[in-house]
Design a protein around this motif. Structure first.
Motif, short mmCIF file in Angstrom:
data_model
loop_
_atom_site.label_atom_id
_atom_site.label_comp_id
_atom_site.label_asym_id
_atom_site.label_seq_id
_atom_site.Cartn_x
_atom_site.Cartn_y
_atom_site.Cartn_z
N ILE A 84 -2.29 -9.08 -6.43
CA ILE A 84 -1.51 -10.23 -5.99
C ILE A 84 -1.98 -10.68 -4.62
N GLY A 85 -1.42 -11.82 -4.17
CA GLY A 85 -1.52 -12.22 -2.79
C GLY A 85 -0.15 -12.17 -2.17
N CYS A 86 -0.03 -11.58 -1.00
CA CYS A 86 1.26 -11.53 -0.30
C CYS A 86 1.00 -11.95 1.15
N GLY A 87 1.57 -13.09 1.55
CA GLY A 87 1.32 -13.58 2.90
C GLY A 87 -0.14 -13.78 3.19
N ASP A 88 -0.87 -14.29 2.21
CA ASP A 88 -2.30 -14.58 2.32
C ASP A 88 -3.19 -13.34 2.35
N VAL A 89 -2.64 -12.18 2.06
CA VAL A 89 -3.43 -10.94 2.02
C VAL A 89 -3.57 -10.49 0.57
N PRO A 90 -4.80 -10.17 0.12
CA PRO A 90 -4.95 -9.61 -1.22
C PRO A 90 -4.42 -8.19 -1.27
N VAL A 91 -3.63 -7.88 -2.29
CA VAL A 91 -3.05 -6.55 -2.45
C VAL A 91 -3.34 -6.05 -3.86
N TRP A 92 -4.05 -4.94 -3.94
CA TRP A 92 -4.29 -4.29 -5.23
C TRP A 92 -3.31 -3.12 -5.40
N PRO A 93 -2.85 -2.89 -6.61
CA PRO A 93 -2.01 -1.71 -6.83
C PRO A 93 -2.71 -0.46 -6.31
N GLY A 94 -1.98 0.35 -5.57
CA GLY A 94 -2.55 1.56 -5.00
C GLY A 94 -3.07 1.40 -3.59
N ASP A 95 -3.26 0.16 -3.12
CA ASP A 95 -3.58 -0.02 -1.70
C ASP A 95 -2.46 0.60 -0.86
N ILE A 96 -2.80 0.96 0.37
CA ILE A 96 -1.82 1.62 1.23
C ILE A 96 -1.17 0.59 2.14
N VAL A 97 0.15 0.56 2.09
CA VAL A 97 0.93 -0.42 2.84
C VAL A 97 1.66 0.29 3.97
N VAL A 98 1.47 -0.22 5.19
CA VAL A 98 2.12 0.37 6.36
C VAL A 98 2.88 -0.72 7.09
N GLY A 99 4.14 -0.44 7.41
CA GLY A 99 4.95 -1.39 8.15
C GLY A 99 5.64 -0.73 9.33
#
Length: 239
Positions: free
Chosen positions: A160-175
């Motif tokens: 998907i794209g989220c906030g103009d960033v490509p995101v693949w399942p399994g990518d690591i998300v840090v907030g």
């Protein structure tokens, strides 16, 4: 889905999103910070997990009446029940917060299932209630109407794209309290290790600057004395 090692997960919890963005930039990755997404509770703690995605498209009224929620296989409901514990649900809401990506009940269910956090480039309804929950949540701005008015959930765990960033399942998300960064899964371990080292140096520099030291020769460390002082600081602080 790629499994994040416990050691790498713990490292990522100790570093800032800003530092991770710098480490990614060094590798030529300049578009990993999700734009226009903000924490509902900046003090909720650092969010770390593998991306589990949900994609919305513009709603078509004849295919998206309120009765669709009676279907147990509805993508939004199914995603909430299938997002793995420790993962982060990332939602592509087309950068449109006029209708809700989810609300307090669904986010509460994710929390009770052990999900690490939720991110949308749209908005949440019930945002004051979500802000009080023990799960990090990020969105563009509050939304009151149901997603049915504008969005239609169609895909689970696809790129998907989220906030103009490509995101693949399994990518690591840090907030953190500043925002959200997406780390390609294959880089997670080396980025985490480098970011820990960068954080140690930045903590040293911050102490030196607050004590009155000039940044010249210190940041970046072009003065040989800086390296000597940093080594001594690390020994003294067990870093």
């Amino acid at each position: 889905m790629t499994q994040l090692s416990p050691a790498t997960r713990e490292k990522l919890k100790t570093v800032s999103v800003a530092t991770l963005c710098t480490a990614l930039y060094k590798r030529g990755l300049r578009n990993q910070f999700i734009q226009d997404v903000h924490p509902l509770n900046p003090h909720a703690g650092t969010m770390v997990g593998e991306a589990f995605t949900l994609r919305y498209i513009p709603a078509r009224e004849d295919l998206n009446p309120i009765s669709v929620f009676q279907d147990r296989s509805h993508p939004q409901r199914k995603a909430v029940e299938e997002c793995p514990p420790g993962a982060v649900m990332v939602i592509d809401s087309r950068k449109d917060p006029r209708a809700a990506s989810a609300g307090g009940i669904l986010v509460s269910r994710l929390m009770k299932r052990g999900v690490a956090g939720i991110v949308t480039d749209g908005g949440f309804r019930d945002s004051p209630e979500i802000a009080k929950l023990g799960i990090p949540a990020y969105h563009n701005r509050p939304s009151s109407p149901t997603n049915l008015t504008l969005h239609q959930a169609v895909d689970i765990n696809v790129p998907i794209g989220c906030g103009d960033v490509p995101v693949w399942p399994g990518d690591i998300v840090v907030g953190d309290g500043e925002g959200v960064v997406v780390i390609p899964a294959h880089l997670a371990e080396e980025i985490a290790t480098e970011a820990v080292e960068m954080t140690a140096f930045e903590d040293f520099v911050a102490e030196e600057v607050l004590s009155g030291r000039s940044i010249l020769g210190l940041y970046p460390p072009t003065d040989p004395q800086t390296h000597t002082d940093f080594s001594a600081w690390r020994r003294a602080n067990n870093r």
